[in-house]
Design a protein around this motif. Sequence first.
Motif, mmCIF file in Angstrom:
data_model
loop_
_atom_site.group_PDB
_atom_site.id
_atom_site.type_symbol
_atom_site.label_atom_id
_atom_site.label_comp_id
_atom_site.label_asym_id
_atom_site.label_seq_id
_atom_site.Cartn_x
_atom_site.Cartn_y
_atom_site.Cartn_z
ATOM 1 N N VAL A 62 46.562 48.783 43.520
ATOM 2 C CA VAL A 62 45.620 47.704 43.244
ATOM 3 C C VAL A 62 46.372 46.380 43.273
ATOM 4 C CG1 VAL A 62 44.078 49.118 41.840
ATOM 5 C CG2 VAL A 62 45.931 47.878 40.741
ATOM 6 N N GLU A 63 45.646 45.307 43.527
ATOM 7 C CA GLU A 63 46.265 43.985 43.537
ATOM 8 C C GLU A 63 46.384 43.475 42.105
ATOM 9 O OE1 GLU A 63 45.273 39.666 45.457
ATOM 10 O OE2 GLU A 63 44.733 41.479 46.582
ATOM 11 N N ILE A 64 47.538 42.896 41.803
ATOM 12 C CA ILE A 64 47.789 42.366 40.467
ATOM 13 C C ILE A 64 47.852 40.853 40.569
ATOM 14 C CG2 ILE A 64 49.416 42.259 38.550
ATOM 15 C CD1 ILE A 64 50.297 45.074 39.331
#
Length: 95
Positions: A91-93
């Motif tokens: 997932v993008e943080i």
Amino acid sequence: MTVTPTIRPSIRPCVPDDAERLALVGKATFLDTYAGMIDGQAILRHCSERQTPDYYAAALADPGRALWIAEIGPNAAPVGYLELCPPDLPVEIEA
């Protein structure tokens, strides 16, 4: 009543020669954690790709990672490890 003495692990920072020890602990803990939850072939594939001395040698050489190993007994049998590293999530943080 027999009393078994408490055996406490010792913990130390890893050195480059620890790659094989880390791979052994990595395989054992992955199997212990996921046996019965993940297909056996998938466990074998993961361990042959990610729980290898080469994988851990690269991690040990990476300045963005830090590893410690837990050992037990007079012969320092490896029983666990700790790795601090940037997250590797699917997932993008956001910062």
